[in-house]
Design a protein around this motif. Structure first.
Motif, mmCIF file in Angstrom:
data_model
loop_
_atom_site.group_PDB
_atom_site.id
_atom_site.type_symbol
_atom_site.label_atom_id
_atom_site.label_comp_id
_atom_site.label_asym_id
_atom_site.label_seq_id
_atom_site.Cartn_x
_atom_site.Cartn_y
_atom_site.Cartn_z
ATOM 1 N N GLU A 63 0.765 -1.202 0.149
ATOM 2 C CA GLU A 63 0.047 0.046 -0.289
ATOM 3 C C GLU A 63 0.747 1.012 0.072
ATOM 4 O OE1 GLU A 63 -0.410 -2.649 2.125
ATOM 5 O OE2 GLU A 63 -2.282 -3.174 1.562
ATOM 6 N N ASP A 64 1.845 1.276 0.642
ATOM 7 C CA ASP A 64 3.071 2.311 0.709
ATOM 8 C C ASP A 64 3.577 2.690 -0.749
ATOM 9 O OD1 ASP A 64 2.478 2.955 3.331
ATOM 10 O OD2 ASP A 64 4.297 2.222 4.178
ATOM 11 N N ILE A 65 3.707 1.451 -1.312
ATOM 12 C CA ILE A 65 4.300 1.746 -2.718
ATOM 13 C C ILE A 65 3.363 2.295 -3.693
ATOM 14 C CG2 ILE A 65 5.258 0.189 -4.622
ATOM 15 C CD1 ILE A 65 6.577 -1.612 -2.772
ATOM 16 N N PHE A 66 2.210 1.794 -3.356
ATOM 17 C CA PHE A 66 1.144 2.280 -4.181
ATOM 18 C C PHE A 66 0.922 3.896 -4.039
ATOM 19 C CE2 PHE A 66 -3.138 3.574 -5.436
ATOM 20 C CZ PHE A 66 -3.422 2.807 -6.556
ATOM 21 N N LEU A 69 4.081 5.885 -5.598
ATOM 22 C CA LEU A 69 3.627 5.726 -7.058
ATOM 23 C C LEU A 69 2.768 6.964 -7.382
ATOM 24 C CD1 LEU A 69 3.340 2.199 -8.202
ATOM 25 C CD2 LEU A 69 5.021 3.705 -8.984
ATOM 26 N N LEU A 70 1.696 7.189 -6.724
ATOM 27 C CA LEU A 70 0.779 8.336 -7.059
ATOM 28 C C LEU A 70 1.505 9.773 -6.788
ATOM 29 C CD1 LEU A 70 -2.667 7.325 -5.186
ATOM 30 C CD2 LEU A 70 -1.775 6.988 -7.538
ATOM 31 N N GLY A 71 2.337 9.588 -5.633
ATOM 32 C CA GLY A 71 3.206 10.838 -5.366
ATOM 33 C C GLY A 71 4.253 11.095 -6.424
ATOM 34 N N ARG A 72 4.825 10.297 -6.906
ATOM 35 C CA ARG A 72 5.896 10.496 -7.856
ATOM 36 C C ARG A 72 5.412 10.859 -9.029
ATOM 37 N NH1 ARG A 72 10.048 5.772 -10.132
ATOM 38 N NH2 ARG A 72 8.420 5.313 -11.154
ATOM 39 N N SER A 73 4.390 10.442 -9.590
ATOM 40 C CA SER A 73 3.775 10.748 -11.193
ATOM 41 C C SER A 73 2.714 11.547 -11.137
ATOM 42 C CB SER A 73 3.656 9.284 -11.814
ATOM 43 O OG SER A 73 4.793 8.455 -12.090
ATOM 44 N N LEU A 74 1.810 11.663 -10.208
ATOM 45 C CA LEU A 74 0.578 12.372 -10.415
ATOM 46 C C LEU A 74 0.520 13.432 -9.455
ATOM 47 C CD1 LEU A 74 -2.208 9.641 -10.661
ATOM 48 C CD2 LEU A 74 -0.671 10.472 -12.167
ATOM 49 N N LEU A 118 -4.332 4.010 -11.160
ATOM 50 C CA LEU A 118 -5.173 4.675 -10.022
ATOM 51 C C LEU A 118 -6.272 4.324 -10.357
ATOM 52 C CD1 LEU A 118 -5.988 6.767 -7.857
ATOM 53 C CD2 LEU A 118 -5.635 8.612 -9.768
ATOM 54 N N PHE A 119 -6.724 4.489 -11.684
ATOM 55 C CA PHE A 119 -8.465 4.134 -11.979
ATOM 56 C C PHE A 119 -8.662 2.767 -11.905
ATOM 57 C CE2 PHE A 119 -7.839 8.248 -13.738
ATOM 58 C CZ PHE A 119 -9.084 8.920 -13.706
ATOM 59 N N ALA A 120 -7.786 1.720 -12.349
ATOM 60 C CA ALA A 120 -7.856 0.204 -11.989
ATOM 61 C C ALA A 120 -8.157 -0.197 -10.567
ATOM 62 C CB ALA A 120 -6.874 -0.399 -12.655
ATOM 63 N N ASP A 121 -7.187 0.173 -9.656
ATOM 64 C CA ASP A 121 -6.987 -0.322 -8.676
ATOM 65 C C ASP A 121 -7.109 0.574 -7.338
ATOM 66 O OD1 ASP A 121 -6.426 -3.271 -9.197
ATOM 67 O OD2 ASP A 121 -4.871 -2.276 -10.258
ATOM 68 N N GLY A 122 -7.455 1.814 -7.375
ATOM 69 C CA GLY A 122 -7.341 2.833 -6.603
ATOM 70 C C GLY A 122 -8.547 2.407 -5.414
ATOM 71 N N CYS A 123 -9.627 1.878 -5.898
ATOM 72 C CA CYS A 123 -10.752 1.459 -5.073
ATOM 73 C C CYS A 123 -10.116 0.421 -3.895
ATOM 74 C CB CYS A 123 -11.762 0.978 -5.841
ATOM 75 S SG CYS A 123 -11.338 -0.558 -6.743
ATOM 76 N N ARG A 124 -9.157 -0.296 -4.367
ATOM 77 C CA ARG A 124 -8.512 -1.399 -3.262
ATOM 78 C C ARG A 124 -7.654 -0.525 -2.190
ATOM 79 N NH1 ARG A 124 -8.811 -6.355 -5.542
ATOM 80 N NH2 ARG A 124 -9.329 -6.603 -7.573
ATOM 81 N N VAL A 125 -7.305 0.441 -2.429
ATOM 82 C CA VAL A 125 -6.480 1.263 -1.339
ATOM 83 C C VAL A 125 -7.169 2.584 -1.159
ATOM 84 C CG1 VAL A 125 -4.398 0.095 -1.365
ATOM 85 C CG2 VAL A 125 -4.738 1.621 -3.056
ATOM 86 N N PRO A 126 -8.373 2.712 -0.571
ATOM 87 C CA PRO A 126 -9.017 4.093 -0.655
ATOM 88 C C PRO A 126 -8.446 5.144 0.513
ATOM 89 C CG PRO A 126 -10.338 2.336 0.354
ATOM 90 C CD PRO A 126 -9.323 1.793 -0.236
ATOM 91 N N ASP A 127 -7.878 4.334 1.406
ATOM 92 C CA ASP A 127 -7.206 5.324 2.304
ATOM 93 C C ASP A 127 -6.064 5.740 1.693
ATOM 94 O OD1 ASP A 127 -9.123 4.728 4.130
ATOM 95 O OD2 ASP A 127 -7.851 3.053 5.255
ATOM 96 N N VAL A 135 -3.141 15.624 0.799
ATOM 97 C CA VAL A 135 -1.976 16.142 1.186
ATOM 98 C C VAL A 135 -1.361 16.740 -0.131
ATOM 99 C CG1 VAL A 135 -1.414 14.532 3.112
ATOM 100 C CG2 VAL A 135 -0.506 14.207 0.872
ATOM 101 N N THR A 136 -1.909 16.370 -1.199
ATOM 102 C CA THR A 136 -1.383 16.866 -2.445
ATOM 103 C C THR A 136 -2.323 17.652 -3.588
ATOM 104 O OG1 THR A 136 0.025 14.928 -2.738
ATOM 105 C CG2 THR A 136 -0.184 16.104 -4.598
ATOM 106 N N ILE A 137 -3.382 16.906 -3.784
ATOM 107 C CA ILE A 137 -4.297 17.708 -4.636
ATOM 108 C C ILE A 137 -5.061 18.786 -3.821
ATOM 109 C CG2 ILE A 137 -6.394 17.347 -6.155
ATOM 110 C CD1 ILE A 137 -3.718 15.868 -7.112
ATOM 111 N N ALA A 138 -5.510 18.692 -2.758
ATOM 112 C CA ALA A 138 -6.460 19.747 -2.173
ATOM 113 C C ALA A 138 -5.578 21.084 -1.921
ATOM 114 C CB ALA A 138 -6.910 19.254 -0.836
#
Length: 208
Positions: A63-66, A69-74, A118-127, A135-138
């Motif tokens: 989950e931390d890796i997921f 990844l969001l933080g690095r690319s998005l 994110l779109f395929a598997d984001g629902c698996r790690v909603p937290d 912390v990033t988008i808002a």
């Protein structure tokens, strides 16, 4: 006779930042090939050329890796206040620079792969997705809102729909991201055309 390296020679020590990037690159490949749920830490470690413990030295969980990844690319490009008198800063220039960088990121295949994840598997790690968004988008959207309202307050921008909904400043970029996801082969020329239209629309909506 020259000596050859032993097959059991110790693994080269690399800076933590370099090792983390290797792990994230491997994770992105593994998630893309097998899906988030089916991927194991062992799979990521193997692709990164590390032991399982080597991965856990930098990340506590899959989950931390997921989330990393969001933080690095998005993560959006920061909107930093320029040096000098912020009251007379050119808000439009700041916004345009961010839009330019947004489209540059969308041209990066790793960004597109992370969006698909994110779109395929984001629902698996909603937290994790929720934390990344908080912390990033808002804060990013809040900063855009500040720029828009500041430009309007000093008469540089005209009042209109963007005063009521500043998040619309980046909306065409979201459309471009969706197009990148569904296009079989991304066309750099078309992406550049979308960027130019986005910038032109902002100028029409913002400038008096």
């Amino acid at each position: 006779m020259p000596q050859t390296k032993s097959a059991t020679s110790p693994r080269q020590r690399l800076p933590a930042a370099v090792r983390i990037d290797q792990i994230l690159d491997a994770a992105l490949r593994a998630f893309g090939a097998e899906g988030y749920a089916a991927t194991r830490i062992d799979d990521i470690a193997a692709l990164a050329g590390l032991s399982k413990g080597g991965v856990y030295a930098h990340f506590r969980s899959k989950e931390d890796i997921f989330e990393a990844l969001l933080g690095r690319s998005l993560s959006p490009v920061p909107l930093e206040a320029p040096a000098g008198d912020v009251d007379t800063a050119d808000e439009l220039t700041q916004i345009e620079e961010v839009i330019e960088r947004m489209y540059a990121r969308l041209a990066d295949p790793s960004t597109v792969l992370t969006l698909r994840l994110l779109f395929a598997d984001g629902c698996r790690v909603p937290d994790r997705v929720g934390h990344w968004r908080a912390v990033t988008i808002a804060p990013y959207l809040a900063r855009i809102e500040t720029l828009v309202h500041r430009g309007m307050a000093r008469g540089a921008f005209r009042r209109g729909v963007l005063a009521r909904a500043p998040w619309l400043v980046i909306a065409p970029g979201v459309h471009a991201a969706m197009w990148q996801l569904v296009a079989a082969d991304a066309d750099p020329a078309f992406l550049a055309e979308q960027r130019d239209a986005h910038l032109a629309m902002l100028r029409e909506l913002l400038l008096p």
